[in-house]
Write an enzyme that holds these catalytic residues in place. Sequence first.
Site, PDB file in Angstrom:
ATOM      1  N   ARG A 255      19.487 -15.571   7.033  1.00  0.00           N
ATOM      2  CA  ARG A 255      20.067 -15.777   8.359  1.00  0.00           C
ATOM      3  C   ARG A 255      20.862 -17.084   8.337  1.00  0.00           C
ATOM      4  O   ARG A 255      20.398 -18.108   7.811  1.00  0.00           O
ATOM      5  CB  ARG A 255      18.978 -15.844   9.438  1.00  0.00           C
ATOM      6  CG  ARG A 255      18.398 -14.483   9.805  1.00  0.00           C
ATOM      7  CD  ARG A 255      19.419 -13.610  10.517  1.00  0.00           C
ATOM      8  NE  ARG A 255      18.883 -12.330  10.978  1.00  0.00           N
ATOM      9  CZ  ARG A 255      18.934 -11.208  10.281  1.00  0.00           C
ATOM     10  NH1 ARG A 255      19.471 -11.209   9.058  1.00  0.00           N
ATOM     11  NH2 ARG A 255      18.457 -10.080  10.789  1.00  0.00           N
ATOM     12  N   GLU A 284      27.884 -14.632  14.012  1.00  0.00           N
ATOM     13  CA  GLU A 284      28.553 -13.613  13.212  1.00  0.00           C
ATOM     14  C   GLU A 284      29.369 -12.704  14.119  1.00  0.00           C
ATOM     15  O   GLU A 284      28.861 -12.248  15.141  1.00  0.00           O
ATOM     16  CB  GLU A 284      27.535 -12.786  12.419  1.00  0.00           C
ATOM     17  CG  GLU A 284      26.889 -13.584  11.306  1.00  0.00           C
ATOM     18  CD  GLU A 284      25.995 -12.745  10.416  1.00  0.00           C
ATOM     19  OE1 GLU A 284      25.667 -11.597  10.787  1.00  0.00           O
ATOM     20  OE2 GLU A 284      25.629 -13.233   9.336  1.00  0.00           O
ATOM     21  N   HIS A 303      28.015 -10.745   5.339  1.00  0.00           N
ATOM     22  CA  HIS A 303      26.709 -10.140   5.639  1.00  0.00           C
ATOM     23  C   HIS A 303      26.620  -8.723   5.060  1.00  0.00           C
ATOM     24  O   HIS A 303      26.271  -7.764   5.752  1.00  0.00           O
ATOM     25  CB  HIS A 303      26.445 -10.113   7.139  1.00  0.00           C
ATOM     26  CG  HIS A 303      24.979 -10.042   7.473  1.00  0.00           C
ATOM     27  ND1 HIS A 303      24.456 -10.519   8.638  1.00  0.00           N
ATOM     28  CD2 HIS A 303      23.919  -9.524   6.781  1.00  0.00           C
ATOM     29  CE1 HIS A 303      23.149 -10.315   8.675  1.00  0.00           C
ATOM     30  NE2 HIS A 303      22.794  -9.703   7.549  1.00  0.00           N
TER      31      HIS A 303
END
Length: 337
Positions: A255, A284, A303
């Site tokens: 994260r 994000e 990601h």
Amino acid sequence: MTTTPDPAPAAEPHTVHHVLAVVSPHVGGRAAGAALAGLFPGQTRVTVVESTDEDPAALRDAHLLITGLAPVTAEHLAAAPSLELVQCASHGFDYVDLEAAREKGIPVCNIGSSGAEKQNVAEQTFALMLALAKQLVPAHTALVEADWALPRLQQSITELSGKTLGIIGLGHIGEEVARRAVAFDMNIVYAGPRPVTPETAERLGGARHLSLDELLRTSDYVTLHAPLTDATRNLLDAERLALLKPTAFVINTARGALIDQDALADALTSGTLAGAGIDVFDPEPPTAALRLLKAPNVVLSPHVAGVTRETLVRIALAAVQNVIDHLAGKPLRDIVS
């Protein structure tokens, strides 16, 4: 591995459970949600949306909520009086207001024990490590620009063999990373709330349990595999980043908020840290103001560590199976709150 969840027992004719599946666009949106909906038995009604705010009536009517990285706030929970369960279709669960769920007595589950994401997260971790060690990005960019960069790069190209890998969070994913590190002849140290069993430590090449600060002082590569909680937010701040060797690399596929991103950019720019491989950001997608985007010797990916075709299928199956088990009166797995 089975390709479909186990069926739930036939419900009473009048019993129709309503599942709200919230699948953010960046993890597949409606198309992925439709595929997920098809995994449920016929007596279950599934509504697919791309944000938790999209269909207030469906939220109000929902008995079970599956979320694929879509925020579930206290307001959402308050608007769902019939809600029995929030199922995260991910390893992380930081996008759900756990305290609000706890106050309402609604369990929140992730898919941690399924191992659905561990293979690809481990592979992405090593992809970033190797890219940094072998200077793949600057080498590629130089060649494309007709620059034979070997004389300039050869002093910074290194091997993984013999280096110490520090794993912050030796859970399902951390162990998968450690298994690969053994194959690369790396020395493994790890930090976490408690040591693993002696048998596990031996299987992972004699992995040693250290305090977080000692791990940072010791490691050539540091990789994060911890959940994001109030206790782990900015776990690697400026003070802790300063403990790392100037030749060390940081990898984050967990994260974004586990690291103080400005402090990391400072360390990279000043040369007190050799490089970083980052797959996750806060927020994000990142904004153009994120300094890491311009920092030296970084390898960035959007990601992607948990979203291969194979991984998404395993994630959907694990999340749906836990919901179906709940409907069948079986114990829930992976309760995080």
